[in-house]
Design an enzyme around this catalytic site. Structure first.
Site, PDB file in Angstrom:
ATOM      1  N   CYS A   1     -45.562  13.417   3.256  1.00  6.53           N
ATOM      2  CA  CYS A   1     -47.016  13.265   3.179  1.00  6.53           C
ATOM      3  C   CYS A   1     -47.523  12.208   4.155  1.00  6.53           C
ATOM      4  CB  CYS A   1     -47.420  12.915   1.759  1.00  6.53           C
ATOM      5  SG  CYS A   1     -47.123  14.276   0.665  1.00  6.53           S
ATOM      6  N   GLU A   2     -47.263  12.385   5.410  1.00 10.64           N
ATOM      7  CA  GLU A   2     -47.791  11.498   6.452  1.00 10.64           C
ATOM      8  C   GLU A   2     -47.961  12.330   7.721  1.00 10.64           C
ATOM      9  OE1 GLU A   2     -46.253   7.586   7.093  1.00 10.64           O
ATOM     10  OE2 GLU A   2     -45.434   7.444   5.063  1.00 10.64           O
TER      11      GLU A   2
ATOM     12  N   TYR B   1     -39.389   6.126  16.914  1.00  9.60           N
ATOM     13  CA  TYR B   1     -39.350   5.705  18.325  1.00  9.60           C
ATOM     14  C   TYR B   1     -40.076   6.671  19.248  1.00  9.60           C
ATOM     15  CZ  TYR B   1     -35.124   3.487  16.370  1.00  9.60           C
ATOM     16  OH  TYR B   1     -34.230   2.813  15.594  1.00  9.60           O
TER      17      TYR B   1
ATOM     18  N   TYR C   1     -27.536   7.981  14.515  1.00 16.30           N
ATOM     19  CA  TYR C   1     -28.759   7.434  13.922  1.00 16.30           C
ATOM     20  C   TYR C   1     -29.611   8.549  13.300  1.00 16.30           C
ATOM     21  CZ  TYR C   1     -26.965   3.857  16.999  1.00 16.30           C
ATOM     22  OH  TYR C   1     -26.122   2.983  17.635  1.00 16.30           O
TER      23      TYR C   1
ATOM     24  N   PRO D   1     -19.381   2.030  22.007  1.00 14.47           N
ATOM     25  CA  PRO D   1     -20.326   3.147  22.001  1.00 14.47           C
ATOM     26  C   PRO D   1     -20.486   3.770  20.616  1.00 14.47           C
ATOM     27  CG  PRO D   1     -18.211   3.852  22.848  1.00 14.47           C
ATOM     28  CD  PRO D   1     -18.073   2.385  22.569  1.00 14.47           C
ATOM     29  N   GLY D   2     -21.706   4.077  20.253  1.00 12.61           N
ATOM     30  CA  GLY D   2     -21.960   4.810  19.023  1.00 12.61           C
ATOM     31  C   GLY D   2     -22.524   6.184  19.393  1.00 12.61           C
ATOM     32  N   ARG D   3     -23.701   6.135  20.010  1.00 13.68           N
ATOM     33  CA  ARG D   3     -24.419   7.363  20.349  1.00 13.68           C
ATOM     34  C   ARG D   3     -23.596   8.308  21.237  1.00 13.68           C
ATOM     35  NH1 ARG D   3     -30.012   7.224  20.479  1.00 13.68           N
ATOM     36  NH2 ARG D   3     -29.816   4.974  20.739  1.00 13.68           N
TER      37      ARG D   3
HETATM   38  N1  LLP Z   1     -22.870  -2.653  19.535  1.00 10.05           N
HETATM   39  C1  LLP Z   1     -23.879  -3.353  18.989  1.00 10.05           C
HETATM   40  C2  LLP Z   1     -23.731  -4.789  18.776  1.00 10.05           C
HETATM   41  C3  LLP Z   1     -25.070  -2.694  18.627  1.00 10.05           C
HETATM   42  O1  LLP Z   1     -26.060  -3.390  18.097  1.00 10.05           O
HETATM   43  C4  LLP Z   1     -25.178  -1.300  18.818  1.00 10.05           C
HETATM   44  C5  LLP Z   1     -26.407  -0.585  18.439  1.00 10.05           C
HETATM   45  C6  LLP Z   1     -24.081  -0.611  19.381  1.00 10.05           C
HETATM   46  C7  LLP Z   1     -22.945  -1.329  19.734  1.00 10.05           C
HETATM   47  C8  LLP Z   1     -24.081   0.866  19.615  1.00 10.05           C
HETATM   48  O2  LLP Z   1     -25.077   1.280  20.474  1.00 10.05           O
HETATM   49  P1  LLP Z   1     -25.070   2.774  21.043  1.00 10.05           P
HETATM   50  O3  LLP Z   1     -23.818   2.944  21.867  1.00 10.05           O
HETATM   51  O4  LLP Z   1     -25.061   3.701  19.891  1.00 10.05           O
HETATM   52  O5  LLP Z   1     -26.294   2.878  21.839  1.00 10.05           O
HETATM   53  N2  LLP Z   1     -31.540   3.392  15.774  1.00 10.05           N
HETATM   54  C9  LLP Z   1     -31.637   3.415  17.223  1.00 10.05           C
HETATM   55  C10 LLP Z   1     -30.447   2.763  17.886  1.00 10.05           C
HETATM   56  C11 LLP Z   1     -30.201   1.336  17.452  1.00 10.05           C
HETATM   57  C12 LLP Z   1     -28.926   0.775  17.969  1.00 10.05           C
HETATM   58  C13 LLP Z   1     -28.611  -0.550  17.388  1.00 10.05           C
HETATM   59  N3  LLP Z   1     -27.421  -1.141  17.887  1.00 10.05           N
HETATM   60  C14 LLP Z   1     -31.824   4.853  17.678  1.00 10.05           C
HETATM   61  O6  LLP Z   1     -31.890   5.746  16.842  1.00 10.05           O
HETATM   62  O7  LLP Z   1     -31.930   5.105  18.864  1.00 10.05           O
END
Ligand code: LLP
Length: 437
Positions: A361-362, A334, A390, A292-294
């Site tokens: 400027c967009e 997005y 992100y 998890p990232g988000r």
């Molecule tokens: N693992 C892999 C292989 C990934 O490609 C990603 C995210 C994650 C884990 C983590 O995903 P999360 O748990 O954060 O959903 N820029 C976009 C999100 C792109 C995510 C790319 N890969 C945004 O702002 O929503």
């Protein structure tokens, strides 16, 4: 869920009408550090990590959470999660480098790149980082690289694309035949068989179906297919898995009418099914991994911005602020919703509709469209919520606007963890050839 509770879950509340984050007055912070500014809440980061950790521990003890560094790669964020015992998912050599700078050990890192170059492989091998491949063609290239560098081959792993994806936007859905990621079902046995022939002795596997998944049900089909496919690999080749990685994707409630992801449902759909398979004894006793990232970083930061211009063009009201899509690109890129609140609550009943727009400027530089807020004035501060994932990592110096500072808050203290860029910082790497001088 009531709005106050929704805010409280993100450690936000109005005390004497002033917005507080993690117990700290955000206006004091804005005045001290300037705006725009990203505020990172250490305790909330720790809390989100611990929530997931205890969820996994309760169902399947042998687990590791790899925090997805791409969501927020600030070195203090990495250090905090390292101190919690997290592991890390990196998508590039740059992210691995950041992990090392934060004191993270190579064995804690899993490198899921795509379109790997030989230089990427070399860096990972020389630094003892495990690599997760993304194409059958990369297998023999990686094996040759290990042999050439005289290094013992680490656990082999490749990303599976289950052809069921999910996510908040087409760009963040990573499962499907027309999508560049991973390998499909028909290639899985071939991939592991080839890896074994080339001298890999231990095996892991990986899947990530997309990002921003708020309905746990979206994991169902992909999980079933993943588990049946790796069972087939195990049975056909007689191999067991050291780890099975389910990727990330766990969403957060960006909108006040959204509830948080139902972690219990996620547990039932993903973890329980995995556990049942392990109990059958076919795939060995793998470590369960998620990435998890988000979920960990998203709610743990707010972006504070200041209004410099209120414009009524006769048709529409605009609140012009000093953060734009250079600072937070998600709304523009997005169409993502980020809730935006005033830092001082006014108790008036006159709700006006504002487009909250940045200085780029967009015309697409809109952080929030038609937001109903009580009357705003020039000089007011606004908080853009859920900016921790992100947000800063996708910011840019477009229009030659320096990136903002990041500050960390913890137990009533604040720390500058990344200085705001200066105009000179933006030009530092450029050189004018002599003949142009
Ligand atoms: N693992 C892999 C292989 C990934 O490609 C990603 C995210 C994650 C884990 C983590 O995903 P999360 O748990 O954060 O959903 N820029 C976009 C999100 C792109 C995510 C790319 N890969 C945004 O702002 O929503």
């Amino acid at each position: 869920m009531k709005y106050e509770k929704w805010l409280k879950n993100k450690e936000l509340e109005y005390l004497e009408d002033t917005l507080h984050f993690g117990g700290m007055n955000v206006i004091d912070l804005a005045e001290r550090y300037g705006t725009p500014v990203y505020i990172i809440n250490e305790q909330l980061l720790r809390k989100r990590y611990k929530e997931l950790k205890s969820l996994l521990d309760n169902t399947y003890k042998k687990n590791e959470i790899h925090y997805a560094v791409k969501a927020n790669s600030n070195l203090s964020v990495l250090s905090i999660l390292n101190s919690e015992g997290a592991s890390f998912d990196c998508s590039s050599v740059g992210e691995i480098h950041a992990c090392f700078k934060a004191g993270i050990k190579p064995e804690k890192i899993f490198y899921t790149g795509n379109m790997f170059t030989n230089e990427d492989f070399k860096y990972a091998i020389e630094n003892n980082v495990r690599i997760n491949l993304d194409s059958v063609s990369q297998i023999s290239r990686l094996a040759r690289m290990y042999d050439g560098l005289d290094n013992k081959k680490q656990t082999f792993s490749v990303r599976f694309n289950p052809e069921f994806g999910a996510g908040h936007h087409p760009h963040t859905i990573t499962g499907g035949r027309n999508i560049k990621f991973g390998i499909l079902e028909e290639q899985m046995v071939e991939a592991y068989s080839l890896a074994r022939e080339l001298g890999f002795e231990t095996f892991g596997t990986h899947m990530h179906i997309g990002s921003g998944i708020i309905d746990a049900q979206d994991y169902q089909k992909a999980t079933e297919k993943y588990l049946s496919t790796i069972t087939r690999v195990s049975e056909t080749l007689g191999i067991s898995f050291d780890f099975v990685d389910f990727g990330g994707g766990l969403g957060i409630p960006y909108r006040p009418d959204q509830d948080p992801l139902d972690l219990q449902a996620y547990n039932n759909i993903v973890i329980d099914q995995f556990k049942t398979l392990v109990n059958r004894g076919t795939i060995g006793e793998p470590t369960l991994k998620i990435e998890p990232g988000r979920y960990i970083a998203g709610e743990a930061s707010v972006l504070i911005t200041q209004i410099n211009t209120i414009k009524n063009n006769g048709y529409k009201l605009f609140a012009g602020v000093n953060a734009g899509f250079n600072t937070l690109v998600r709304p523009t890129m997005y169409g993502s919703y980020h809730h935006i609140v005033p830092c001082v609550k006014t108790n008036g009943s006159n709700i006006l509709s504002y487009d909250i727009v940045g200085p780029i400027c967009e015309s697409g530089d809109v952080l929030g469209k038609e937001r109903g807020i009580t009357e705003l004035k020039e000089g007011d501060y606004l908080a853009v919520l859920d900016a921790g994932a992100y947000g800063f990592t996708m910011s840019s110096p477009y229009n030659s606007r320096p990136r903002p500072a990041e500050i960390l808050i913890n137990m009533g203290n604040s720390y500058l963890v990344r200085k705001a860029e200066s105009y000179d910082d933006l030009l530092e790497l450029q050189k004018i050839p002599d003949y142009l001088k």
